[in-house]
Design a protein around this motif. Structure first.
Motif, PDB file in Angstrom:
ATOM      1  N   GLU A  19       0.812  -1.222   0.000  1.00  0.00           N
ATOM      2  CA  GLU A  19       0.000   0.000   0.000  1.00  0.00           C
ATOM      3  C   GLU A  19       0.839   1.263   0.000  1.00  0.00           C
ATOM      4  N   VAL A  20       2.075   1.182   0.504  1.00  0.00           N
ATOM      5  CA  VAL A  20       2.919   2.372   0.561  1.00  0.00           C
ATOM      6  C   VAL A  20       3.220   2.918  -0.840  1.00  0.00           C
ATOM      7  N   ILE A  21       3.234   2.067  -1.855  1.00  0.00           N
ATOM      8  CA  ILE A  21       3.569   2.510  -3.215  1.00  0.00           C
ATOM      9  C   ILE A  21       2.498   3.441  -3.779  1.00  0.00           C
ATOM     10  N   PRO A  22       1.219   3.027  -3.878  1.00  0.00           N
ATOM     11  CA  PRO A  22       0.213   3.969  -4.395  1.00  0.00           C
ATOM     12  C   PRO A  22       0.054   5.212  -3.533  1.00  0.00           C
ATOM     13  N   GLN A  23       0.148   5.051  -2.215  1.00  0.00           N
ATOM     14  CA  GLN A  23       0.029   6.211  -1.318  1.00  0.00           C
ATOM     15  C   GLN A  23       1.139   7.224  -1.599  1.00  0.00           C
ATOM     16  N   THR A  24       2.364   6.723  -1.730  1.00  0.00           N
ATOM     17  CA  THR A  24       3.511   7.594  -1.988  1.00  0.00           C
ATOM     18  C   THR A  24       3.404   8.256  -3.350  1.00  0.00           C
ATOM     19  N   LEU A  25       3.061   7.504  -4.377  1.00  0.00           N
ATOM     20  CA  LEU A  25       3.004   8.051  -5.734  1.00  0.00           C
ATOM     21  C   LEU A  25       1.895   9.090  -5.876  1.00  0.00           C
ATOM     22  N   LYS A  26       0.777   8.872  -5.195  1.00  0.00           N
ATOM     23  CA  LYS A  26      -0.303   9.856  -5.222  1.00  0.00           C
ATOM     24  C   LYS A  26       0.127  11.162  -4.557  1.00  0.00           C
ATOM     25  N   GLU A  27       0.837  11.043  -3.442  1.00  0.00           N
ATOM     26  CA  GLU A  27       1.296  12.242  -2.741  1.00  0.00           C
ATOM     27  C   GLU A  27       2.348  12.991  -3.565  1.00  0.00           C
ATOM     28  N   LEU A  28       3.237  12.257  -4.212  1.00  0.00           N
ATOM     29  CA  LEU A  28       4.256  12.899  -5.035  1.00  0.00           C
ATOM     30  C   LEU A  28       3.626  13.635  -6.214  1.00  0.00           C
ATOM     31  N   GLU A  29       2.567  13.055  -6.775  1.00  0.00           N
ATOM     32  CA  GLU A  29       1.858  13.731  -7.863  1.00  0.00           C
ATOM     33  C   GLU A  29       1.301  15.069  -7.383  1.00  0.00           C
ATOM     34  N   THR A  30       0.709  15.064  -6.183  1.00  0.00           N
ATOM     35  CA  THR A  30       0.141  16.296  -5.620  1.00  0.00           C
ATOM     36  C   THR A  30       1.221  17.329  -5.335  1.00  0.00           C
ATOM     37  N   ILE A  31       2.329  16.890  -4.739  1.00  0.00           N
ATOM     38  CA  ILE A  31       3.421  17.811  -4.418  1.00  0.00           C
ATOM     39  C   ILE A  31       3.970  18.459  -5.680  1.00  0.00           C
ATOM     40  N   THR A 177       5.944  18.029   4.242  1.00  0.00           N
ATOM     41  CA  THR A 177       5.603  16.605   4.360  1.00  0.00           C
ATOM     42  C   THR A 177       5.277  16.211   5.799  1.00  0.00           C
ATOM     43  N   HIS A 178       5.876  16.901   6.769  1.00  0.00           N
ATOM     44  CA  HIS A 178       5.579  16.597   8.173  1.00  0.00           C
ATOM     45  C   HIS A 178       4.106  16.837   8.484  1.00  0.00           C
ATOM     46  N   PHE A 179       3.563  17.919   7.943  1.00  0.00           N
ATOM     47  CA  PHE A 179       2.187  18.299   8.273  1.00  0.00           C
ATOM     48  C   PHE A 179       1.143  17.708   7.327  1.00  0.00           C
ATOM     49  N   PHE A 180       1.532  17.390   6.097  1.00  0.00           N
ATOM     50  CA  PHE A 180       0.516  17.009   5.114  1.00  0.00           C
ATOM     51  C   PHE A 180       0.666  15.595   4.559  1.00  0.00           C
ATOM     52  N   SER A 181       1.796  14.946   4.799  1.00  0.00           N
ATOM     53  CA  SER A 181       1.996  13.615   4.238  1.00  0.00           C
ATOM     54  C   SER A 181       1.567  12.525   5.216  1.00  0.00           C
ATOM     55  N   LYS A 182       0.973  11.463   4.664  1.00  0.00           N
ATOM     56  CA  LYS A 182       0.632  10.285   5.449  1.00  0.00           C
ATOM     57  C   LYS A 182       1.563   9.117   5.118  1.00  0.00           C
ATOM     58  N   GLU A 184       5.134   7.406   5.104  1.00  0.00           N
ATOM     59  CA  GLU A 184       6.447   7.432   5.749  1.00  0.00           C
ATOM     60  C   GLU A 184       7.563   7.475   4.712  1.00  0.00           C
ATOM     61  N   MET A 185       7.304   6.916   3.539  1.00  0.00           N
ATOM     62  CA  MET A 185       8.291   6.950   2.474  1.00  0.00           C
ATOM     63  C   MET A 185       8.509   8.384   1.999  1.00  0.00           C
ATOM     64  N   VAL A 186       7.434   9.136   1.832  1.00  0.00           N
ATOM     65  CA  VAL A 186       7.540  10.532   1.409  1.00  0.00           C
ATOM     66  C   VAL A 186       8.239  11.364   2.483  1.00  0.00           C
ATOM     67  N   LYS A 187       7.856  11.155   3.745  1.00  0.00           N
ATOM     68  CA  LYS A 187       8.462  11.926   4.836  1.00  0.00           C
ATOM     69  C   LYS A 187       9.970  11.692   4.918  1.00  0.00           C
ATOM     70  N   ASN A 188      10.382  10.467   4.652  1.00  0.00           N
ATOM     71  CA  ASN A 188      11.810  10.143   4.701  1.00  0.00           C
ATOM     72  C   ASN A 188      12.542  10.607   3.441  1.00  0.00           C
ATOM     73  N   ASP A 189      11.943  10.305   2.276  1.00  0.00           N
ATOM     74  CA  ASP A 189      12.666  10.491   1.016  1.00  0.00           C
ATOM     75  C   ASP A 189      12.690  11.928   0.505  1.00  0.00           C
ATOM     76  N   ALA A 190      11.628  12.700   0.789  1.00  0.00           N
ATOM     77  CA  ALA A 190      11.562  14.055   0.219  1.00  0.00           C
ATOM     78  C   ALA A 190      12.735  14.941   0.658  1.00  0.00           C
ATOM     79  N   PRO A 191      12.995  15.091   1.970  1.00  0.00           N
ATOM     80  CA  PRO A 191      14.152  15.900   2.370  1.00  0.00           C
ATOM     81  C   PRO A 191      15.483  15.250   1.998  1.00  0.00           C
ATOM     82  N   LEU A 192      15.537  13.921   2.012  1.00  0.00           N
ATOM     83  CA  LEU A 192      16.761  13.224   1.618  1.00  0.00           C
ATOM     84  C   LEU A 192      17.061  13.466   0.142  1.00  0.00           C
TER      85      LEU A 192
END
Length: 229
Positions: A19-31, A177-182, A184-192
């Motif tokens: 489930e982390v894959i679709p969740q992450t990809l959807k959030e990245l599309e929005t960002i 991402t801290h306030f709007f992401s659900k 954990e992959m996005v929260k970790n990978d975005a700043p990295l």
């Protein structure tokens, strides 16, 4: 952040699935949509493809993720009455599976699970190669080889859209991402991703070592580099 980080992102795990894959990809599309980063790639296409052509163009998107960029490219081509074949490449089968479903309304988009370092891929030819938030996943030495490879693979040219390594960019994406992401992959990978990204001089050095004397490099919002060659 005087030098690039080479710490691996969670997304670099090619066996990541669930489930982390679709969740992450959807959030990245929005960002990418709301921060305006997608424009960097589309604007680059406009610069490469200035004249109308009746011949079908083959455009490859490497590290295609969920296929969001290819949907925008399909819309871009339709507005300009260009016939295109769009191919998304990703090394993670779970990501490609999501992308196929995400782009099923676009008959001119297809996807392949592929390693761009494979001999099979090196023999492929395209009109344009796109890399959006993809190149920061590689070392400088790998990029020198990849860009050298692109010189012979892309007939019209290559558009790179990637991040500018900057303290403010890292702070802003970490806050967002801290306030709007659900995810954990996005929260970790975005700043990295920002820490793995580039300063202007680093990209210029890579291009020199790849023996590419003619290229366009410019800074664009939001903390993006547009590199065309």
């Amino acid at each position: 952040m005087s030098s690039r980080s080479y710490e691996e992102e969670l997304m670099d795990d090619l066996e990541a699935s669930g489930e982390v894959i679709p969740q992450t990809l959807k959030e990245l599309e929005t960002i990418n949509k709301w921060l305006g980063g997608n424009f960097v790639t589309i604007n680059g296409l406009d610069q490469l493809v200035r004249s109308k052509t009746k011949e079908k163009m083959v455009i490859a998107d490497l590290g295609c993720g969920g296929g969001d960029m290819l949907k925008l490219v399909a819309q871009w081509a339709k507005q300009r009455k260009l016939e295109v074949e769009l191919i998304g490449f990703d090394a993670n089968p779970a990501i490609v599976e999501y992308a196929i479903e995400n782009c099923k309304a676009y008959p001119n988009i297809r996807f392949e699970v592929c390693d761009i370092f494979s001999e099979e891929f090196k023999e492929r030819q395209f009109d344009v190669i796109l890399c959006t938030l993809f190149t920061h996943h590689f070392t400088d030495e790998q990029l020198i080889n990849i860009f050298n490879q692109f010189k012979t693979q892309a007939k019209k040219g290559t558009v790179i859209n990637d991040l500018h390594r900057h303290g403010l960019a890292e702070f802003l994406i970490k806050w967002l991402t801290h306030f709007f992401s659900k995810s954990e992959m996005v929260k970790n990978d975005a700043p990295l991703s920002v820490r793995r990204a580039f300063k202007k001089g680093e990209l210029e050095k890579i291009m020199k070592q790849a023996e590419i004397p003619f290229f366009k490099l410019r800074w664009m919002w939001a903390f993006r580099w547009q590199l065309i060659f």
